[in-house]
Scaffold this active site. Structure first.
Site, PDB file in Angstrom:
ATOM      1  N   ASP A  27       3.608   1.083  46.424  1.00 21.98           N
ATOM      2  CA  ASP A  27       3.901  -0.357  45.972  1.00 21.98           C
ATOM      3  C   ASP A  27       3.624  -1.415  47.005  1.00 21.98           C
ATOM      4  O   ASP A  27       3.909  -1.506  48.000  1.00 21.98           O
ATOM      5  CB  ASP A  27       5.189  -0.502  45.490  1.00 21.98           C
ATOM      6  CG  ASP A  27       5.739  -1.471  44.638  1.00 21.98           C
ATOM      7  OD1 ASP A  27       4.780  -2.411  44.277  1.00 21.98           O
ATOM      8  OD2 ASP A  27       6.776  -1.670  44.192  1.00 21.98           O
ATOM      9  N   ASP A 120      -0.308  -3.751  40.974  1.00 17.65           N
ATOM     10  CA  ASP A 120       0.095  -3.591  42.536  1.00 17.65           C
ATOM     11  C   ASP A 120       0.894  -2.580  42.537  1.00 17.65           C
ATOM     12  O   ASP A 120       1.721  -2.213  43.753  1.00 17.65           O
ATOM     13  CB  ASP A 120       0.745  -4.838  42.854  1.00 17.65           C
ATOM     14  CG  ASP A 120       2.281  -5.187  42.255  1.00 17.65           C
ATOM     15  OD1 ASP A 120       2.343  -4.305  41.132  1.00 17.65           O
ATOM     16  OD2 ASP A 120       2.817  -5.906  42.821  1.00 17.65           O
ATOM     17  N   GLU A 121       0.737  -1.527  41.825  1.00 17.18           N
ATOM     18  CA  GLU A 121       1.364   0.049  42.272  1.00 17.18           C
ATOM     19  C   GLU A 121       1.027   0.987  41.459  1.00 17.18           C
ATOM     20  O   GLU A 121       0.284   0.907  40.312  1.00 17.18           O
ATOM     21  CB  GLU A 121       2.852  -0.291  41.785  1.00 17.18           C
ATOM     22  CG  GLU A 121       3.239  -0.595  40.200  1.00 17.18           C
ATOM     23  CD  GLU A 121       4.821  -0.618  39.864  1.00 17.18           C
ATOM     24  OE1 GLU A 121       5.588   0.270  40.358  1.00 17.18           O
ATOM     25  OE2 GLU A 121       5.330  -1.889  39.237  1.00 17.18           O
TER      26      GLU A 121
END
Length: 424
Positions: A27, A120-121
């Protein structure tokens, strides 16, 4: 990044036994804000908020801004009341997508079992990479080193026996850390958490559980499953009870089907001129179509979202006879939907366009209308929009935009508007 509750007790060292812990959750830390700080190092150490101006919402905030209570999805006006000294940076989604693609490339070099869940993860199953790259903690360290070296941003990594535990661990590792939860310590780790930390427990579910005296994961786990079912419903109750004991059989899925593509925008001031709203709908439809084409997708359902000045949100949808990736077609349907919305005389605060029912463009069977079959207008529009995509890819979105255009001598209208830009 999840804003779910955390526990200081869960941040402790749970041991180093890595057997059975092959799931990583990576993350990015305050992703949008971190990308902006990498581009503007002079802002490091300051409270920075990424988002629209006064009328927008917070997309990301640095940890210095979060210390004042600022968080993503908060109205910008409220964020600035909490932290009036914050530096507000407008978002650059093109830059974020570029960095995201590069980070996912790094993760993909570790294992093919990569499941990207947002910009973003991502989850990784590194069980097949351990012989080549070492134990999961070594893999996590190398991922973090490469992301930092290449993009100047940090990420946190959670390691566990299941996706659920790995995701919780990454949240407790933030910022810029790694947390390993050994398989044998899974239940102990979970049982020190508040019930709101469980995957799928939002504010209403948490309140429903608390009415039954369930405030921690341990209390949920040690309650009879039938009690939990009565609190939140049978399916949700059984699922949460399984999670409270660390039971999560979901594998890392390398391919995730995108269900919809959309765009929305909040106006700087409320708009009561529907021609202005229509122009924004055209822009948003064009943006959706461009993203569809970039992913080789077509959609069958067009959805319009309108929020009036009293914060009432209305949505209207229309299912098309044939799937499309043409901005003009998406716009025309969205415009019709807008005409049917009863705003009760109130101005518009926000408008959004979304395309759903997605499928592969290569496999889509499209039935042209009579006009399209005779005049071949649809193919011409698609080719024109693809040409616009190429210009934007090279010079940025502001270089060219679709619009109502001028009337040609033959009575048709141009659907392309050129915007002054430095194209050198």
């Amino acid at each position: 990044m999840s804003r779910g509750p955390r526990s200081d007790a869960a941040r402790r060292d749970w041991g180093t036994q890595e057997d059975g812990c092959s799931i990583l959750h990576v993350d990015m830390d305050a992703f949008f804000a971190s990308v902006e700080l990498a581009r503007r190092p002079q802002l490091r150490g300051l409270p920075v908020i990424v988002g629209g101006a006064q009328r927008g919402v917070v997309l990301a905030a640095t940890y210095e801004a979060r210390a004042y209570g600022v968080h993503s999805a908060m109205p910008m006006a409220a964020a600035l009341r909490l932290c009036p000294q914050a530096v507000v940076v407008p978002p650059d989604h093109h830059a974020y997508r570029e960095v995201s693609a590069g980070v996912m490339e790094i993760l993909g070099s570790v294992t093919s079992l990569l499941e990207q869940v947002s910009v973003d993860e991502a989850f990784l199953d590194v069980s097949g990479a351990r012989r080549r790259l070492g134990p999961p903690t070594a893999i996590a360290a190398e991922i973090r080193r490469q992301v930092q070296a290449r993009y100047g941003i940090t990420c946190s990594v959670g390691i566990g026996a299941t996706k659920f535990v790995a995701k919780l661990a990454s949240g407790h590792a933030k910022p810029d850390g790694v947390l390993l939860v050994p398989k044998a310590a899974t239940v102990e780790f979970l049982h020190v958490l508040p019930v709101g930390a469980l995957w799928g427990v939002g504010e209403r579910t948490q309140q429903a559980l608390e009415r039954w005296g369930i405030r921690t994961v341990a209390e949920l786990a040690h309650n009879d499953v039938q009690v939990v079912e009565r609190a939140v419903g049978r399916a949700a109750g059984r699922h949460l009870h399984d999670l409270s004991w660390g039971r999560d059989p979901r594998p890392v899925e390398p391919t995730r089907e995108e269900r919809s593509i959309g765009a929305e925008e909040t106006f700087v001031t409320d708009v009561d001129d529907l021609t202005v709203v229509e122009a924004k709908v055209r822009e948003l439809a064009d943006r959706c179509a461009s993203r569809l084409r970039s992913r080789s997708l077509m959609g069958r359902t067009v959805t319009l979202k309108v929020r009036s000045s009293d914060f009432r949100t209305l949505t209207r949808s229309r299912t098309l006879d044939s799937p499309t990736d043409v901005g003009r077609e998406i716009y025309l349907h969205a415009r019709d939907l807008l005409a049917g919305v009863d705003l009760e005389g109130l101005p518009v605060r926000l408008v959004g366009v979304r395309v759903e029912g997605l499928g592969s463009a290569a496999q889509a069977v499209r039935q042209p209308t009579l006009d399209e079959a005779v005049l071949e207008r649809d193919d011409a529009r698609r080719e024109a929009e693809i040409a616009m995509d190429r210009v934007r890819e090279r010079f940025g979105r502001s270089a060219i935009s679709a619009g109502a255009g001028d009337v040609r001598p033959d009575g048709t209208r141009s659907t392309t508007t050129f915007v002054p830009a430095d194209l050198s």
